[in-house]
Design an enzyme around this catalytic site. Sequence first.
Site, PDB file in Angstrom:
ATOM      1  N   ASP A 143       5.708  -4.135  -2.807  1.00 35.14           N
ATOM      2  CA  ASP A 143       6.794  -4.750  -3.566  1.00 35.14           C
ATOM      3  C   ASP A 143       6.264  -5.362  -4.874  1.00 35.14           C
ATOM      4  OD1 ASP A 143       9.676  -5.615  -3.357  1.00 35.14           O
ATOM      5  OD2 ASP A 143       8.783  -7.600  -3.515  1.00 35.14           O
TER       6      ASP A 143
ATOM      7  N   GLU B 209      -5.332   9.544   6.644  1.00 31.17           N
ATOM      8  CA  GLU B 209      -5.075   9.094   5.265  1.00 31.17           C
ATOM      9  C   GLU B 209      -3.980   8.044   5.249  1.00 31.17           C
ATOM     10  OE1 GLU B 209      -5.386  10.414   1.781  1.00 31.17           O
ATOM     11  OE2 GLU B 209      -7.334  11.254   2.304  1.00 31.17           O
TER      12      GLU B 209
HETATM   13  C1  GLC Z   1      11.747  -5.812  -5.227  1.00 28.52           C
HETATM   14  C2  GLC Z   1      12.685  -5.350  -4.148  1.00 28.52           C
HETATM   15  C3  GLC Z   1      13.959  -6.126  -4.261  1.00 28.52           C
HETATM   16  C4  GLC Z   1      13.645  -7.584  -4.072  1.00 28.52           C
HETATM   17  C5  GLC Z   1      12.587  -8.048  -5.058  1.00 28.52           C
HETATM   18  C6  GLC Z   1      12.015  -9.366  -4.662  1.00 28.52           C
HETATM   19  O1  GLC Z   1      12.193  -5.467  -6.488  1.00 28.52           O
HETATM   20  O2  GLC Z   1      12.874  -3.978  -4.236  1.00 28.52           O
HETATM   21  O3  GLC Z   1      14.914  -5.694  -3.329  1.00 28.52           O
HETATM   22  O4  GLC Z   1      14.803  -8.357  -4.221  1.00 28.52           O
HETATM   23  O5  GLC Z   1      11.494  -7.170  -5.093  1.00 28.52           O
HETATM   24  O6  GLC Z   1      11.190  -9.223  -3.548  1.00 28.52           O
END
Ligand code: GLC
Length: 533
Positions: free
Chosen positions: A200, A262
């Site tokens: 993320d 992997e």
């Molecule tokens: C990313 C995720 C999103 C989330 C943000 C904060 O962009 O895809 O859904 O709200 O991070 O974690």
Amino acid sequence: MTASWWQTGVIYQIYPRSFQDTNGDGIGDLKGIERRLDDLVRLGVDAIWISPIYPSPMVDFGYDVADYCDIDPSFGTLSDFDDLIVQAHARGLKVLLDFVPNHTSDRHPWFTESRSSRDSPKRDWYIWRDAALDGGPPNNWISDFGGSAWEWDEATGQYYYHAFLKEQADLNWRNAAVQVAMYDVMRFWFDRGVDGFRIDVLWHMVKAADFPDNPLNADYQPAMGEMHRVLQLKSTDQPEVHGIAADMRAIADSYSARGLGERVLIGEIYLPVDRLMHYYGRERVGVHLPFNFQLIDAPWKARSLDKLIADYEAALPPGSWPNWVLGNHDRSRIAAKRGQAQARVAAMLLLTLRGTPTLYYGDELGLSDVPIPAAQIQDPRELREPGLALGRDHVRTPMPWDGSESAGFTTAKPWLPINTDWPTRNVARMAEEPGSILTFYRRLLAIRRTHSALSIGDFALLDAEGDVLAYERRHGAGRLIVALNLGGRSQSLQLPHWARDCRPLLSTLADAASVEDDVLPLRADEGVILTTD
Ligand code: GLC
């Protein structure tokens, strides 16, 4: 070169709250994903990426993690997760989790400890700063969800930084102890058999050390959302992030080095292509796949798309592997943006370009954005900046599985409304219809699997005019042409001399197209794959 599964395979993103409920609470769960694995095998994908399933107050629906090493009770238990891995692997499916390293929930014990006192041993695990001289926030950084990115903590008299909600405090990745703790989290899941992570907001993880103001954005319009008031040049994409990506890669690679398979890392990065490419790594190797989101926002015009594709191909560092995406849980659905006919053309594009494609659940049904009545809006992004169409609930609605009540998703009231056309737009029904988009997706994925030119072949754009985007894929003796009419009027493609005897393999329209001498006629909104076999 032998290609790895993450190069040849197709990834399918599951938003777990909306996939399949089995315990009657209106929210999808891990047992539900397990129940639907055979559907995914029938669809023809190779890996699933599951959006966050960790314990969370769900203020940002799981992207606010309160414990990195467990499962939220609404999704199930660790034992359910272990079962899911076993069942997925038994079917040849890989499982990717969503790793959320930039920030934790404000309820995470690390943050509770950190905010308890300025002397806390974990104080420096988060980003604490004194107020500016006027008592206001330390700088002008704005949360991606609107408002200052700094939250005042009365008890300890300092601000903490949150790139997203105030309930999502940013970790301080310059602190070595944070790195050690988070790398242990990766090993925890790798040891449980996870095949990789989608990371993320990777580009957010390191901020400029001295916290200078971000430059103002001269093009800012309020309708864009407040985050665009500034350019995030100081709060994101700092050079030190690449050292962290390289450390993570070393952890992933240590599994393959031990013969444990992997493991792949995919970075969520919204940056221009030249910046994006750095995430493949320079001095040290970075993530395997920095997500390439360009098709999401690109103008749907043949001449812009072929330029975009050529520029991306040209920018790839030597030895790196491309990837493509049409949508995800944050962005408007492809069928909503391009319509049903072009949604098929887009699918053909996604699944025949060079590189790893990631599908978003429901797109294989042509699912559109589902209007959400004001009283049912849940997404904090929408609630914080209402009326700007920034919300994401409408792309996170339940998967319609069949024509029964609540579309086979749940026996309770679903947490978000189901698409109103679910009696006809559902998996069970569309799987029976030869002309449905689902049947088309299955055929397309099957063709991709049997024609290695599509998964690992070379790529070359072909000369094309008008609304036609065309390219060649080639591997050994296998040679294919993909021709896509991005417009609503009939077009034609002059075939290269080597392709004059080719035959159609698949059309986005129900019946197959035919080649006339050296010309391929394309009907309105038609995409075609031709083979020379
Ligand atoms: C990313 C995720 C999103 C989330 C943000 C904060 O962009 O895809 O859904 O709200 O991070 O974690």
